[in-house]
Motif scaffolding. Structure first.
Motif, mmCIF file in Angstrom:
data_model
loop_
_atom_site.group_PDB
_atom_site.id
_atom_site.type_symbol
_atom_site.label_atom_id
_atom_site.label_comp_id
_atom_site.label_asym_id
_atom_site.label_seq_id
_atom_site.Cartn_x
_atom_site.Cartn_y
_atom_site.Cartn_z
ATOM 1 N N ARG A 40 15.457 -8.708 -27.894
ATOM 2 C CA ARG A 40 16.004 -9.896 -28.550
ATOM 3 C C ARG A 40 16.411 -10.957 -27.528
ATOM 4 N N LEU A 41 17.032 -10.543 -26.431
ATOM 5 C CA LEU A 41 17.421 -11.507 -25.405
ATOM 6 C C LEU A 41 16.193 -12.128 -24.745
ATOM 7 N N ASP A 42 15.167 -11.333 -24.531
ATOM 8 C CA ASP A 42 13.924 -11.878 -23.978
ATOM 9 C C ASP A 42 13.349 -12.953 -24.897
ATOM 10 N N ALA A 93 14.893 -14.812 -26.890
ATOM 11 C CA ALA A 93 15.761 -15.992 -26.897
ATOM 12 C C ALA A 93 15.699 -16.776 -25.591
ATOM 13 N N GLY A 94 15.006 -16.238 -24.590
ATOM 14 C CA GLY A 94 14.895 -16.926 -23.306
ATOM 15 C C GLY A 94 16.067 -16.682 -22.374
ATOM 16 N N ALA A 95 16.819 -15.620 -22.610
ATOM 17 C CA ALA A 95 18.005 -15.342 -21.806
ATOM 18 C C ALA A 95 17.626 -14.761 -20.445
ATOM 19 N N VAL A 96 18.459 -15.061 -19.444
ATOM 20 C CA VAL A 96 18.341 -14.467 -18.115
ATOM 21 C C VAL A 96 19.490 -13.470 -17.971
ATOM 22 N N TYR A 97 19.163 -12.211 -17.726
ATOM 23 C CA TYR A 97 20.204 -11.183 -17.710
ATOM 24 C C TYR A 97 19.833 -10.083 -16.739
ATOM 25 N N SER A 98 20.822 -9.265 -16.418
ATOM 26 C CA SER A 98 20.600 -8.051 -15.649
ATOM 27 C C SER A 98 21.111 -6.876 -16.455
ATOM 28 N N VAL A 99 20.516 -5.714 -16.256
ATOM 29 C CA VAL A 99 20.926 -4.496 -16.953
ATOM 30 C C VAL A 99 21.627 -3.589 -15.949
ATOM 31 N N VAL A 100 22.819 -3.135 -16.298
ATOM 32 C CA VAL A 100 23.634 -2.330 -15.392
ATOM 33 C C VAL A 100 24.066 -1.055 -16.104
#
Length: 613
Positions: free
Chosen positions: A385-387, A389-396
């Motif tokens: 879903r974040l992809d 929406a065009g979001a930039v994120y990291s997974v931790v």
């Protein structure tokens, strides 16, 4: 037995599903449609509940609607006849809707249910529960008590506006009622309207405004508007109200008594409005305390359950608790009409199983499960879903999520927190929350004006670790649903000088009053949420890590939305609010987002995206 409960067609439509007396799921329709207080048939909420239970329409045994339309129509018709010829215009507008739709609500409900699944539209499955009984059931059956007094107060159901019930094991029965038009909820709503806020949504603003004023008009209210007996029973003087016959709450006599016409929402708040808010709050507390005291004496019961819209008045709830007539109090977190869906499901389940096979409700310490009863999202789904929406994120990993979020909070950043199942009811409780550092003297103003885009006078609530609550507040009981108000401990407070006390209204809020000024209201009170490891271990871990960094086991907690927007539901909702406000850090599941790393083209004008509430 699988029972689907529904509330709809007035405000705050919702659906709830219980299986063999245990709550499976519950959600408000507004969270899916993004229309605040959405009254429409809860198609999306029903679909969610069935999906959460992995159940088809065929597997649903009963469907429970939260009120009885014929009784409501009877009240409407009798009211108009009693006040005729006054109110003809209101009557003319209401009748086509009632005759064309609501009078035949059974057929309307069956059509809506059939559109979801033909099996849901089977007439034999549909049941109706009275409005106040639904409220009472929503509070008593999920409570941990084997016996309790249940007090329900709201605007109006079919006829009842206030009711007292007794619950003993599986049985629940109403013993007293006060009927329309005599309503504590409608009296409070009249002042909500008069001070310039929306009825059925702005009452909590009046409660938040009250500490800025003095109850200068309380005697006037008691002398002219409401006759209250020692036992708490009351009657309104209808000469000053127009809700029975008109299209507004108050009339010209009301305006003359309080010094002018109702405030328009675009007009500034004056000291008079603050004094009016303080006055109706004081009157409400007086009536509620008289009711609880007399009912305690009459029944001898030591446990109290509360529901109905008035039960969201957490200041009054705190005073009932401190009054000492009851050992424990349980307040239904979805106390308004949304909770009626849950109560209707319990009412039908308990009524039919008691007659059929004697099945019992199993009482638990928290059958509401922290009220985390809405949708949750798997990490893989969050990333998808974040992809999109065009979001930039990291997974931790979990530890890094807690550590990085706590560090962001300690450094003064506003944090969006989207974790686990969504809350059922009007409060965000660490599932869909905006979080911040309560020690900051500027955080309250900044969150109101730059993040929530709402009135600057409104206070924020603290979330505190349960075992540390008595170290910071004058309270040492569970308050998991943010429905009790208590004072900040005196040794954590700073006394205001005479010059500071003399400041006008909202200016007082900018005065440093305690070690946690962002959650300390002008009267040194706070609307508390105690956080429990058993119901929300991730939120508990975050506050614990924040305490390790700062020595403070408290966070600012406000709902994850801007003014006029429903609380966020999905990861996309969270990202949209993040990009449309000045939230600086977002944690969605194990995904972390920093505002400065996002595509600036995705910034949204959220300030004007929703109708003001």
């Amino acid at each position: 037995m699988l029972v689907l409960g529904i509330s709809a067609f007035y405000h705050d439509s919702a659906a709830a599903l219980i299986r063999d007396g245990q709550i499976v799921a519950a959600a408000q329709e507004e969270r899916f449609t993004r229309k605040k207080h959405d009254p429409s048939f809860p198609v999306n909420a029903i679909a969610y509940c069935l999906g959460e239970a992995r159940a088809s329409g065929e597997e649903v045994d009963r469907i429970a609607f939260y009120e009885k339309p014929f009784l409501k129509f009877e009240r409407l018709l009798e009211t108009y006849l009693a006040f005729a010829p006054r109110g003809f215009e209101s009557f003319r507008r209401a009748m086509p809707l009632w005759i064309g739709e609501k009078l035949f609500q059974r057929d309307h409900l069956l059509r809506e249910l059939s559109a979801i699944s033909p099996a849901l539209g089977e007439k034999a499955k549909l049941r109706f529960s009275e409005h106040h009984f639904s409220h009472a059931a929503s509070a008593y059956y999920p409570s941990p008590f084997q016996s309790a007094l249940v007090l329900t107060m709201d605007g109006v159901g079919e006829w009842a506006t206030t009711s007292a019930a007794i619950g003993r094991e599986q049985d629940l029965s109403i013993i007293k009622e006060i009927h329309f038009p005599h309503s504590l909820g409608l009296l409070y709503s009249a002042f909500t309207y008069y001070t310039g806020f929306k009825v059925n949504s702005g009452e909590y603003k009046v409660m938040g405004l009250a500490p800025y004023g003095e109850p200068k008009y309380a005697k006037t209210i008691f002398d002219h508007l409401i006759d209250v007996k020692p036992d708490g029973s009351f009657r309104l003087n209808l000469d000053y109200f127009s809700f029975c016959t008109g299209l507004t709450m108050t009339d010209s006599r009301f305006e003359a008594m309080f010094g002018g016409p109702a405030r328009r929402p675009d007009q500034p708040l004056e000291q008079r409005h603050m004094d009016l808010a303080a006055s109706i709050q004081a009157v409400t507390e007086d009536v509620v305390l008289r009711l609880t005291r007399s009912l305690s004496t009459q029944t001898g019961l030591r446990h109290l359950c509360l529901a109905g819209g008035v039960a969201l008045n957490c200041v009054a709830n705190g005073k009932v608790l401190r009054d000492g007539r009851f050992d424990r109090i349980f307040i239904q977190p979805a106390a308004g009409d949304a909770g009626g869906a849950l109560g209707a499901a319990f009412a039908v389940y308990c009524g039919e199983t008691r007659r059929a096979d004697g099945a019992k409700i199993v009482k638990e310490p928290d059958s509401m499960r922290g009220t985390y009863l809405g949708p949750s999202f798997e990490q893989s789904d969050i990333e998808r879903r974040l992809d999109a929406a065009g979001a930039v994120y990291s997974v931790v990993d979990d530890d890094a999520l807690i550590s990085q979020t706590a560090t962001a909070l300690a450094s003064g950043r506003a944090v969006g927190w989207h974790q686990g199942r969504m809350e059922f009811g009007p409060r965000a409780l660490g599932g869909r929350s905006i979080l911040a550092d309560p020690r900051s003297p500027t955080m309250q103003k900044a969150l109101n004006l730059k993040v929530k885009y709402r009135e600057s006078f409104r206070p924020f609530a603290p979330s505190v670790l349960r075992e540390r609550v008595a170290d910071w507040f004058d309270l040492d009981v569970d308050s998991p649903y943010m429905l009790l108000v208590a004072d900040v401990k005196s040794d954590r407070c700073r006394e205001m000088s005479a010059q500071e006390q003399a400041l006008f209204g909202v200016d007082k809020l900018n005065v440093l009053r305690s070690e946690i000024p962002a959650v300390t209201h002008v009267d040194y009170s706070a609307r508390l949420q105690t956080v429990h490891k058993e119901t929300n271990p991730r939120y508990y871990a975050l506050i614990s890590r924040f305490e390790e960094l700062t020595g403070c086991p408290v966070l600012v907690n406000t709902s994850f939305n801007v003014r006029g927007e429903p609380i966020v539901c999905t990861p996309e909702d969270a990202f949209s609010c993040f990009m449309g406000s000045e939230i600086e850090f977002l944690a969605v599941g194990n995904s972390i987002l920093h505002k400065e790393r996002q595509n600036p083209e995705l910034v949204r004008d959220y300030k004007n995206a929703f109708d003001l509430d």
